[in-house]
Motif scaffolding. Structure first.
Motif, PDB file in Angstrom:
ATOM      1  N   ILE A 251       0.848  -1.193   0.000  1.00  0.00           N
ATOM      2  CA  ILE A 251       0.000   0.000   0.000  1.00  0.00           C
ATOM      3  C   ILE A 251       0.886   1.246   0.000  1.00  0.00           C
ATOM      4  N   ARG A 252       0.565   2.176  -0.855  1.00  0.00           N
ATOM      5  CA  ARG A 252       1.349   3.407  -0.979  1.00  0.00           C
ATOM      6  C   ARG A 252       1.398   4.148   0.354  1.00  0.00           C
ATOM      7  N   LYS A 253       2.559   4.648   0.698  1.00  0.00           N
ATOM      8  CA  LYS A 253       2.746   5.335   1.970  1.00  0.00           C
ATOM      9  C   LYS A 253       1.786   6.514   2.096  1.00  0.00           C
ATOM     10  N   GLY A 254       1.062   6.547   3.204  1.00  0.00           N
ATOM     11  CA  GLY A 254       0.110   7.620   3.448  1.00  0.00           C
ATOM     12  C   GLY A 254      -1.319   7.262   3.087  1.00  0.00           C
ATOM     13  N   ASP A 255      -1.515   6.122   2.396  1.00  0.00           N
ATOM     14  CA  ASP A 255      -2.860   5.683   2.021  1.00  0.00           C
ATOM     15  C   ASP A 255      -3.284   4.496   2.882  1.00  0.00           C
ATOM     16  N   THR A 256      -4.579   4.234   2.907  1.00  0.00           N
ATOM     17  CA  THR A 256      -5.118   3.179   3.767  1.00  0.00           C
ATOM     18  C   THR A 256      -5.446   1.897   3.014  1.00  0.00           C
ATOM     19  N   HIS A 257      -5.464   1.964   1.693  1.00  0.00           N
ATOM     20  CA  HIS A 257      -5.768   0.770   0.907  1.00  0.00           C
ATOM     21  C   HIS A 257      -5.181   0.918  -0.493  1.00  0.00           C
ATOM     22  N   ALA A 258      -5.094  -0.199  -1.187  1.00  0.00           N
ATOM     23  CA  ALA A 258      -4.646  -0.208  -2.581  1.00  0.00           C
ATOM     24  C   ALA A 258      -5.600  -1.079  -3.383  1.00  0.00           C
ATOM     25  N   GLU A 259      -5.635  -0.843  -4.683  1.00  0.00           N
ATOM     26  CA  GLU A 259      -6.499  -1.654  -5.541  1.00  0.00           C
ATOM     27  C   GLU A 259      -5.792  -1.954  -6.856  1.00  0.00           C
ATOM     28  N   LEU A 260      -5.860  -3.215  -7.264  1.00  0.00           N
ATOM     29  CA  LEU A 260      -5.275  -3.666  -8.520  1.00  0.00           C
ATOM     30  C   LEU A 260      -6.375  -4.229  -9.400  1.00  0.00           C
ATOM     31  N   SER A 261      -6.259  -4.012 -10.696  1.00  0.00           N
ATOM     32  CA  SER A 261      -7.246  -4.536 -11.640  1.00  0.00           C
ATOM     33  C   SER A 261      -6.526  -4.995 -12.898  1.00  0.00           C
ATOM     34  N   ILE A 262      -6.830  -6.204 -13.336  1.00  0.00           N
ATOM     35  CA  ILE A 262      -6.202  -6.744 -14.536  1.00  0.00           C
ATOM     36  C   ILE A 262      -7.274  -7.318 -15.456  1.00  0.00           C
ATOM     37  N   THR A 263      -7.096  -7.105 -16.756  1.00  0.00           N
ATOM     38  CA  THR A 263      -8.032  -7.625 -17.757  1.00  0.00           C
ATOM     39  C   THR A 263      -7.315  -8.637 -18.629  1.00  0.00           C
ATOM     40  N   LEU A 264      -7.866  -9.848 -18.704  1.00  0.00           N
ATOM     41  CA  LEU A 264      -7.280 -10.927 -19.488  1.00  0.00           C
ATOM     42  C   LEU A 264      -8.142 -11.227 -20.707  1.00  0.00           C
TER      43      LEU A 264
ATOM     44  N   ILE B 296     -10.126  -9.180 -13.142  1.00  0.00           N
ATOM     45  CA  ILE B 296      -9.816  -9.564 -11.762  1.00  0.00           C
ATOM     46  C   ILE B 296      -9.433  -8.309 -10.992  1.00  0.00           C
ATOM     47  N   ILE B 297     -10.089  -8.093  -9.869  1.00  0.00           N
ATOM     48  CA  ILE B 297      -9.823  -6.922  -9.029  1.00  0.00           C
ATOM     49  C   ILE B 297      -9.387  -7.395  -7.648  1.00  0.00           C
ATOM     50  N   GLN B 298      -8.282  -6.864  -7.177  1.00  0.00           N
ATOM     51  CA  GLN B 298      -7.826  -7.152  -5.816  1.00  0.00           C
ATOM     52  C   GLN B 298      -7.801  -5.859  -5.013  1.00  0.00           C
TER      53      GLN B 298
ATOM     54  N   ILE C  45      -6.596  -4.334  -1.486  1.00  0.00           N
ATOM     55  CA  ILE C  45      -5.708  -4.598  -0.361  1.00  0.00           C
ATOM     56  C   ILE C  45      -6.016  -3.593   0.737  1.00  0.00           C
ATOM     57  N   GLY C  46      -6.565  -4.071   1.833  1.00  0.00           N
ATOM     58  CA  GLY C  46      -6.887  -3.207   2.954  1.00  0.00           C
ATOM     59  C   GLY C  46      -5.824  -3.269   4.027  1.00  0.00           C
ATOM     60  N   ALA C  47      -6.018  -2.501   5.077  1.00  0.00           N
ATOM     61  CA  ALA C  47      -5.030  -2.445   6.152  1.00  0.00           C
ATOM     62  C   ALA C  47      -4.921  -3.768   6.898  1.00  0.00           C
ATOM     63  N   LYS C  48      -6.002  -4.556   6.907  1.00  0.00           N
ATOM     64  CA  LYS C  48      -5.997  -5.812   7.650  1.00  0.00           C
ATOM     65  C   LYS C  48      -6.159  -7.044   6.767  1.00  0.00           C
ATOM     66  N   GLN C  49      -6.816  -6.897   5.627  1.00  0.00           N
ATOM     67  CA  GLN C  49      -7.024  -8.047   4.760  1.00  0.00           C
ATOM     68  C   GLN C  49      -7.199  -7.599   3.316  1.00  0.00           C
ATOM     69  N   SER C  50      -7.103  -8.562   2.415  1.00  0.00           N
ATOM     70  CA  SER C  50      -7.310  -8.269   0.997  1.00  0.00           C
ATOM     71  C   SER C  50      -8.434  -9.148   0.467  1.00  0.00           C
ATOM     72  N   SER C  51      -9.072  -8.693  -0.596  1.00  0.00           N
ATOM     73  CA  SER C  51     -10.197  -9.430  -1.169  1.00  0.00           C
ATOM     74  C   SER C  51     -10.134  -9.363  -2.689  1.00  0.00           C
ATOM     75  N   TYR C  52     -10.862 -10.274  -3.336  1.00  0.00           N
ATOM     76  CA  TYR C  52     -10.876 -10.356  -4.789  1.00  0.00           C
ATOM     77  C   TYR C  52     -12.301 -10.268  -5.329  1.00  0.00           C
ATOM     78  N   LYS C  53     -12.391  -9.781  -6.560  1.00  0.00           N
ATOM     79  CA  LYS C  53     -13.623  -9.854  -7.337  1.00  0.00           C
ATOM     80  C   LYS C  53     -13.245 -10.313  -8.737  1.00  0.00           C
ATOM     81  N   ILE C  54     -13.971 -11.285  -9.256  1.00  0.00           N
ATOM     82  CA  ILE C  54     -13.749 -11.758 -10.616  1.00  0.00           C
ATOM     83  C   ILE C  54     -14.996 -11.430 -11.422  1.00  0.00           C
ATOM     84  N   LEU C  55     -14.810 -10.681 -12.504  1.00  0.00           N
ATOM     85  CA  LEU C  55     -15.931 -10.212 -13.312  1.00  0.00           C
ATOM     86  C   LEU C  55     -15.794 -10.701 -14.745  1.00  0.00           C
TER      87      LEU C  55
END
Length: 206
Positions: free
Chosen positions: A109-122, A141-143, A145-155
């Motif tokens: 996670i980028r310094k100073g932020d509370t979460h990050a998000e990644l998205s990839i298209t295949l 696919i979207i990931q 990343i939170g301060a305590k856990q990360s989650s995924y969504k597949i669309l």
């Protein structure tokens, strides 16, 4: 001694440097260069687009890939080239430790932020497409990343959520022959420093 002056960088160079360096405020989009003639189609499983939000050094960054067999990303040291490889692997379900940087995904996670998000298209087209009746021509696919856990969504192609299970990503990887944790497919910068020097063949291929 020559009195010739060093040439100024071209407009193209300046634009490229601006894209690579990535402004912390404005979203930047980088397109890979396509030198081929004629229209080409994507190979099944090929990455079409990658997006990063608050990930490592990038505030808001995206890159589009052309349907070519080779993609080359250039930039100065520290501009975030390795970050692209890290983002691809993590979004495809790889463990943080495989990057050689950390064992904690929250460290990305980028310094100073509370979460990050990644998205990839295949790409998911052709005779060997994976469940095209469900996903269509694109798999997103979207990931998050939170301060305590990360989650995924597949669309699917229509952007409807099909699954939130990590196991679904593993199934997609297997069907499309994607191995994000295999160093023969993706050799991360930190791993490369020690990989070839490791004399233990068992550790090289574990």
């Amino acid at each position: 001694m020559s009195n010739s002056k060093r040439p100024h960088p071209s407009t193209a160079d300046l634009n490229n440097n601006e894209i690579i360096s990535n402004s912390p405020v404005q979203s930047k989009k980088l397109k890979s260069v396509d030198n081929s003639n004629g229209k080409k189609s994507y190979t099944i499983g090929q990455i079409k687009e990658l997006r990063m939000l608050n990930f490592m050094c990038h505030k808001n960054f995206s890159i589009e890939f052309h349907p070519t067999s080779m993609q080359i990303v250039t930039g100065a040291n520290g501009s975030g080239k390795s970050t692209i490889a890290n983002a691809i692997c993590l979004c495809l379900g790889a463990q943080a430790r495989t990057t050689g940087r950390t064992t904690n995904v929250q460290s990305f996670i980028r310094k100073g932020d509370t979460h990050a998000e990644l998205s990839i298209t295949l790409a998911n087209e052709g005779a060997e497409a994976y469940k095209p009746e469900i996903y269509g021509k694109n798999i997103h696919i979207i990931q998050r990343i939170g301060a305590k856990q990360s989650s995924y969504k597949i669309l699917g192609e229509n952007r409807q959520v099909i699954s939130t299970r990590k196991e679904t990503i593993d199934e997609i990887n297997q069907a499309l022959s994607i191995s994000p944790e295999n160093p023969l497919c993706v050799l991360h910068q930190e791993i490369a420093k020690t990989f070839l020097l490791n004399s233990d063949s068992q550790k090289k291929y574990q």
